[in-house]
Write an enzyme that holds these catalytic residues in place. Sequence first.
Site, PDB file in Angstrom:
ATOM      1  N   GLU A 125       0.731  -9.609  -1.625  1.00 34.75           N
ATOM      2  CA  GLU A 125      -0.242  -9.007  -2.532  1.00 34.75           C
ATOM      3  C   GLU A 125      -0.260  -7.509  -2.241  1.00 34.75           C
ATOM      4  OE1 GLU A 125      -0.871  -9.905   0.477  1.00 34.75           O
ATOM      5  OE2 GLU A 125      -2.109  -8.245   1.191  1.00 34.75           O
ATOM      6  N   SER A 171      -3.263   6.492  11.542  1.00 29.69           N
ATOM      7  CA  SER A 171      -2.601   5.317  10.962  1.00 29.69           C
ATOM      8  C   SER A 171      -1.509   5.661   9.958  1.00 29.69           C
ATOM      9  CB  SER A 171      -3.638   4.408  10.307  1.00 29.69           C
ATOM     10  OG  SER A 171      -4.416   5.119   9.366  1.00 29.69           O
ATOM     11  N   LYS A 229       1.715  -0.001   8.645  1.00 27.62           N
ATOM     12  CA  LYS A 229       1.906  -1.294   7.973  1.00 27.62           C
ATOM     13  C   LYS A 229       3.288  -1.893   8.213  1.00 27.62           C
ATOM     14  CE  LYS A 229      -1.622  -1.302   4.422  1.00 27.62           C
ATOM     15  NZ  LYS A 229      -2.232   0.059   4.525  1.00 27.62           N
TER      16      LYS A 229
END
Length: 387
Positions: free
Chosen positions: A113, A372, A91
């Site tokens: 968010e 990930s 991310k």
Amino acid sequence: MTSANTENKGYFGQFGGSFVPEALQEVLDILEENFLKEKDNSEFIEEFKYYLKEYVGRENPLTLAKNLTKQLGGAKIYLKREDLNHTGAHKINNAIGQILLAKRMGAKRIIAETGAGQHGVATATACAMFDMECVIYMGKVDMERQALNVFRMELLGAKVIPVEKGQGRLKDAVDEALNDLVQNYKNTFYLLGSAVGPHPYPTMVKHFQSIISEESKTQILEKEGKLPTAVIAATGGGSNAIGAFAHYLEEPDVRLIGVEPAEAPSLSEGVPAVIHGFKCYTLLDDNGEPKPTYSIAAGLDYPGVGPEHSFLKESGRAQYVTVTGQEALDAFVLLSKTEGIIPALESSHAVAYAVKLAKELSKNDIIIVNLSGRGDKDVEQVFNMLK
Ligand SMILES: *Cc1c(COP(=O)(O)O)cnc(C)c1O
């Protein structure tokens, strides 16, 4: 062949687009214009690469999972190590890219968010680094369940605003963030966390996450002298998967496989519909509302999926499969034991499918699994599930 028509407001076949009120559309148009200008600007590219190297710790390795490969007796398995990035997942790639764009657009304030808190933490991290004011909208219910992530964000200097409207969940947090953006767009940038939402977000997030396959393609050619048989990635909103696929889209011999949780199978069982300002495969309840989902991996718990994945499914260029929470849990334990790598529960879904596929393929085949994120954040949850 598979590339999107980005001239046409970010449509990927029938998917994507921008279904938002006029005031918001004006803000998104400004964002698109700036993104298109900066993405090919050599100074911007250099700045992005600088922070990926010096702050995120790229490039990260493409590790041969030797023990797992031997144990399964089939295809060679390589792991793309997004788990080794600063903050422990992919991310941060997107957070850095968008914040650099925000700075160039003159924004002083970043909003985002967050559901489980992972994107909130990545955003708060980038804001601390670039000295930006940071406001994170989070559903009140989610805040209670993820108290430690709320504290992490606050530690990093972010202000976390509880959203009580609606069900107090992710969707309500998105709505609040969009309201904030429309009111404050002159000094505020909305840093969206996955390859979802109205145009230009899916295209922009893909652009910043494409570093994953840019690296893995070079690395696999160096190590093996050929391209992989398959690339496998877990699919929530779809940002790590689209980043892991991007540089193989035009290589028709490379199979691209997205792995969804069987408990939130947007692509496998959803229908085309508009949610959250864009069209995608989505899970709807009997009233035509987005259906609440319950994956053990918080990052995969989303009733929709990125528009480009929706298109790649429809066109047949990528394939989407499901694994259950139990299978992901088994893979979590297996990778920890065989390789000494504790994967995130999200990534464990990709590992679980790789385990199945490797056995069906031959020793000449190569699988790249996009790892990930790391599983430190999930250890307590797994402890509670296994006891
Ligand atoms: C958030 C997250 C995901 C899912 O998000 P995508 O946008 O689908 O990539 C997957 N893995 C990890 C480790 C995450 O934190």
